[in-house]
Design an enzyme around this catalytic site. Structure first.
Site, short mmCIF file in Angstrom:
data_model
loop_
_atom_site.label_atom_id
_atom_site.label_comp_id
_atom_site.label_asym_id
_atom_site.label_seq_id
_atom_site.Cartn_x
_atom_site.Cartn_y
_atom_site.Cartn_z
CD GLU A 164 -3.01 -1.15 2.51
OE1 GLU A 164 -2.66 -0.20 3.13
OE2 GLU A 164 -3.97 -1.84 2.16
CD GLU A 363 -3.62 -5.78 3.82
OE1 GLU A 363 -4.18 -4.87 4.36
OE2 GLU A 363 -2.50 -5.72 3.77
#
Length: 460
Positions: A164, A363
């Site tokens: 991320e 995720e």
């Protein structure tokens, strides 16, 4: 659920700093420093030292891999555990030996091991120099990656460069959630670009010097597909397009295609958002070929047009506003919308815009506060809400796969309840409960359920 192909992998993701903590490290990460100096920022003043106790007790924790039957396992190496000095010139041999032992133990459970190199945990000595805003950090990161490849490559199935990166930059330099809590859009653009260069250099290093047969490399991006308030309102649709362009395509285009959307380049030039770049860096980005893209999905971005047009653009939020849809389903503990169809929207973007590139959900999860309320008479937590959450998202993934999407797996965040930055242990996400007092690991109902899903998928 029984329709899911045998080749489709079900697993869980976690990170080094959030599970193994800072025990026995020689130097601080930004998270260590933040906690030591600003403890009031952290829920119940719980810091990053012990977290889920994996540094001490990883063998006991990993026994739950067998109980769950997981097929994929993603974790990360802490950059700050690999070195013993702030100049990052002396290797910490204890850290190297820990990861070797940890990864060997994981491999005993016949899972696909994905190891990420960076998960929000910049060494503090580099953070003091503004982290990736300083291009020298790119070189330090490449040196660190080389040490990891040289020491752990035989144990790792897949490598990931960053987790991320845009979310990390936004948290530190755009919204001010994480230390150093700055709010500077122009600076955040340069930092993100430099991270792309670092990613590319490490991918090219791996492909050139370290790749083995059947080994793969990826990177991990958080996507929040933009949904306009009114799909029939041209201004709302335009606002959603800008949100996708600046937050989603700005990540996917350079990493999958090796270039930037021309519209994004025009936007940056017209609004005087200058980037320090050179041809060599752009060549690195163009050449960096990953094998698949790892995508984290939690919620969409609901967007509307600005109520009042902004004449001078200083921030991407001068182009759109986020919109609070009154009919949304929400996880009240985390404050995030529950919208499983968002995964299907992502699948279609990958199929249509990126030539059906291979991808995995790395995720997806639901954090819930005070799960003790749901403990049953057998002693484990009845987290039916998590089972429903996973089930709905898997159903949309499978719909996408039936329509030709090249998705090969789903990973829950997370394997075992872990420490979540300033939220500490306020919200729990795991298939497995971690008891802070006893340091015991106990399967939740979702853990028993996912084991049966995997067994049925395998035809057992």
């Amino acid at each position: 659920m029984s329709k899911i192909e045998k080749q489709f992998l079900i697993g869980a993701s976690l990170s080094g700093p959030q599970t193994e903590g800072s025990i026995a490290k020689k130097i601080d990460s930004v998270m260590d420093y933040w906690y030591k100096n600003y403890q009031d920022d952290f829920y119940n003043h719980i810091g990053p030292e012990i977290t889920s106790n994996f540094y001490v007790n990883y063998k006991e924790a990993l026994k739950n891999l067998d109980k769950l039957g997981l097929e994929m396992y993603r974790t990360s190496i802490q950059w700050s555990r690999i070195f013993s000095d702030d100049n990052l010139s002396q290797i910490n041999n204890e850290g190297i030996e820990f990861y070797k032992a940890y990864f060997k133990e994981i491999k005993k459970y016949n899972v696909r091991l994905v190891v990420n190199l960076f998960h929000f945990d910049m060494p503090m000595s580099l953070q003091k120099k503004d982290g990736f805003f300083d291009k020298l950090t790119i070189n330090k990161y490449v040196e660190y990656a080389k040490i990891c490849f040289e020491n752990f490559n035989d144990l790792v199935d897949d490598w990931a460069t960053f987790n991320e990166p845009m979310a990390n930059v936004e948290c530190q330099y755009l919204y001010g959630f994480h230390y150093p809590k700055e709010k500077n859009f122009k600076k955040s653009i340069q930092i993100f670009y430099n991270i792309l260069v670092a990613h590319a250099k490490v991918v090219n290093l791996f492909n050139r010097d370290y790749r083995k047969d059947n080994q793969k490399i990826t990177t991990i991006l958080a996507l929040n597909p933009a949904i306009p308030r009114d799909k029939n309102n041209l201004e709302d649709v335009k606002a959603a397009h800008y949100c996708d362009l600046l937050r989603n395509y700005a990540q996917l285009d350079p990493i999958i295609n090796g270039n930037f959307d021309p519209e994004l380049i025009v936007f940056l030039k017209e609004n005087n958002f200058k980037i320090d770049f050179n041809k060599s860096e752009l060549d690195e980005i163009a050449c960096a070929k990953i094998d698949y893209i790892s995508l984290n999905y939690y919620q969409p971005s609901r967007v509307k047009a600005k109520e009042q047009k902004v004449e001078v653009i200083n921030d991407m939020h001068d182009l759109f506003d986020f919109w609070d849809w009154p009919e949304k389903r929400i996880n009240p503990y985390r404050g995030w919308e529950i919208f499983p169809e968002g995964i299907y929207k992502i699948a279609n973007v990958i199929k249509e815009r990126y030539n059906n590139f291979a991808w995995v959900i790395s995720e997806n999860g639901m954090g819930v506060e005070d799960e003790e309320r749901f403990r049953n008479k057998e002693g484990f937590i009845d987290d039916d809400y998590r089972i429903e959450f996973i089930q709905e998202h898997l159903e949309w993934i499978y719909k996408a796969i039936e329509e030709g999407s090249n998705c090969f797996g789903y990973n829950l965040w997370t394997f075992i309840d872990n420490w979540s930055w300033s939220n500490a242990y306020k919200n729990r996400y795991g298939f497995v409960e971690y008891n802070l007092e006893t340091q015991k690991y106990i399967l939740k109902k979702s853990g028993y359920w996912i084991k049966e899903v995997i067994k049925k998928k395998r035809g057992k």
